[in-house]
Design a protein around this motif. Structure first.
Motif, PDB file in Angstrom:
ATOM      1  N   VAL A  86       1.028  -5.075  -7.622  1.00 13.42           N
ATOM      2  CA  VAL A  86       0.816  -6.521  -7.575  1.00 13.42           C
ATOM      3  C   VAL A  86       0.798  -7.109  -8.983  1.00 13.42           C
ATOM      4  O   VAL A  86       1.439  -8.128  -9.235  1.00 13.42           O
ATOM      5  N   THR A  87       0.090  -6.478  -9.912  1.00 17.36           N
ATOM      6  CA  THR A  87      -0.079  -7.075 -11.245  1.00 17.36           C
ATOM      7  C   THR A  87       0.599  -6.317 -12.384  1.00 17.36           C
ATOM      8  O   THR A  87       0.758  -6.871 -13.468  1.00 17.36           O
ATOM      9  N   ASP A  88       0.989  -5.074 -12.163  1.00 13.71           N
ATOM     10  CA  ASP A  88       1.534  -4.260 -13.246  1.00 13.71           C
ATOM     11  C   ASP A  88       3.050  -4.100 -13.110  1.00 13.71           C
ATOM     12  O   ASP A  88       3.537  -3.430 -12.204  1.00 13.71           O
TER      13      ASP A  88
ATOM     14  N   SER B   3       4.399  -0.525 -12.889  1.00 12.76           N
ATOM     15  CA  SER B   3       4.293   0.090 -11.563  1.00 12.76           C
ATOM     16  C   SER B   3       5.434  -0.376 -10.671  1.00 12.76           C
ATOM     17  O   SER B   3       6.045   0.411  -9.951  1.00 12.76           O
ATOM     18  N   ARG B   4       5.743  -1.663 -10.741  1.00 19.50           N
ATOM     19  CA  ARG B   4       6.859  -2.193  -9.944  1.00 19.50           C
ATOM     20  C   ARG B   4       8.171  -1.551 -10.363  1.00 19.50           C
ATOM     21  O   ARG B   4       8.989  -1.180  -9.532  1.00 19.50           O
TER      22      ARG B   4
ATOM     23  N   GLU C 168       2.359   1.849  -3.492  1.00 17.96           N
ATOM     24  CA  GLU C 168       1.369   2.408  -4.418  1.00 17.96           C
ATOM     25  C   GLU C 168       1.070   3.866  -4.082  1.00 17.96           C
ATOM     26  O   GLU C 168       0.912   4.692  -4.979  1.00 17.96           O
TER      27      GLU C 168
ATOM     28  N   LYS D 147       1.404   7.148  -6.538  1.00 19.11           N
ATOM     29  CA  LYS D 147       0.331   8.130  -6.755  1.00 19.11           C
ATOM     30  C   LYS D 147       0.847   9.539  -6.498  1.00 19.11           C
ATOM     31  O   LYS D 147       0.523  10.469  -7.239  1.00 19.11           O
TER      32      LYS D 147
ATOM     33  N   ALA E  38      -3.109   5.175 -11.525  1.00 19.82           N
ATOM     34  CA  ALA E  38      -3.680   3.985 -10.884  1.00 19.82           C
ATOM     35  C   ALA E  38      -2.613   2.902 -10.749  1.00 19.82           C
ATOM     36  O   ALA E  38      -2.667   1.873 -11.426  1.00 19.82           O
ATOM     37  N   PRO E  39      -1.612   3.120  -9.893  1.00 17.58           N
ATOM     38  CA  PRO E  39      -0.547   2.126  -9.772  1.00 17.58           C
ATOM     39  C   PRO E  39      -1.065   0.825  -9.173  1.00 17.58           C
ATOM     40  O   PRO E  39      -1.950   0.832  -8.324  1.00 17.58           O
ATOM     41  N   ASP E  40      -0.521  -0.276  -9.654  1.00 21.32           N
ATOM     42  CA  ASP E  40      -0.881  -1.601  -9.140  1.00 21.32           C
ATOM     43  C   ASP E  40       0.391  -2.436  -9.120  1.00 21.32           C
ATOM     44  O   ASP E  40       0.730  -3.091 -10.096  1.00 21.32           O
TER      45      ASP E  40
ATOM     46  N   HIS F 150       0.830  -1.207   0.000  1.00 20.96           N
ATOM     47  CA  HIS F 150       0.000   0.000   0.000  1.00 20.96           C
ATOM     48  C   HIS F 150       0.865   1.258   0.000  1.00 20.96           C
ATOM     49  O   HIS F 150       0.571   2.233  -0.686  1.00 20.96           O
TER      50      HIS F 150
END
Length: 162
Positions: free
Chosen positions: A64-66, A69-70, A50, A54, A60-62, A47
């Motif tokens: 976990v799946t993107d 974003s990582r 992310e 932001k 919309a960072p994610d 959290h």
């Protein structure tokens, strides 16, 4: 019995809120004698990672799946964490990221200056987001560890790499 269930439910709901308010990252810096590499592992709550993205304008960072974003957060870590030895900045190479429980793990490495070397460490990960952020950096492994604690605005600190 009903009162017990109500109290238990309230406690269980409060745990995530309390856990989130800790604002702590943990980084581990260790010498790998087999590879002669300095290994750096950063553990950051998902959290919080992310939220930092932001704050940098990512809509919309994610993490976990993107993968983008990582990667963006790993670059952020690289800008806010550094190690120097003998007056020279050690260039850390990003190895990758992974998810472990509720944490984003960022993995870095560099040629090791060797055990017994005094390192100058700077850790301001998330300190630009939260003034109460605390970053713990453990140098070493097992029972032979030196711990540095950083808060917002702290200068670099030194410790010997066991």
């Amino acid at each position: 019995m009903t009162r017990f269930l109500i109290v238990l439910s309230a406690l269980l709901l409060a745990v995530p809120a309390v856990a989130h308010k800790q604002k702590i990252t943990i980084s581990t810096v260790s010498h790998n004698p087999r590879t002669e590499m300095l290994e750096v592992v950063h553990r950051v709550p998902l959290h919080d990672a992310e939220h930092a993205l932001k704050a940098q304008g990512i809509r919309a960072p994610d993490v976990v799946t993107d993968i983008e974003s990582r990667r963006a957060f790993a670059n952020y870590v690289g800008e806010n964490f550094s190690i120097s030895a003998k007056g020279e900045v050690i260039a850390l190479t990003l190895l990758g990221t992974e998810i472990e429980g509720g944490n984003l793990i960022v993995l870095q490495e560099a040629p090791s200056p060797g055990p017994g070397t005094e390192l100058l460490v700077r850790s301001q990960i998330l300190s630009d987001i939260w003034s109460r952020q605390e970053n713990r950096v453990n140098l070493g492994a097992g029972t032979d560890v030196n711990t540095l604690i950083f808060r917002s605005g702290d200068p670099a600190k030194s410790a010997v790499l066991p």
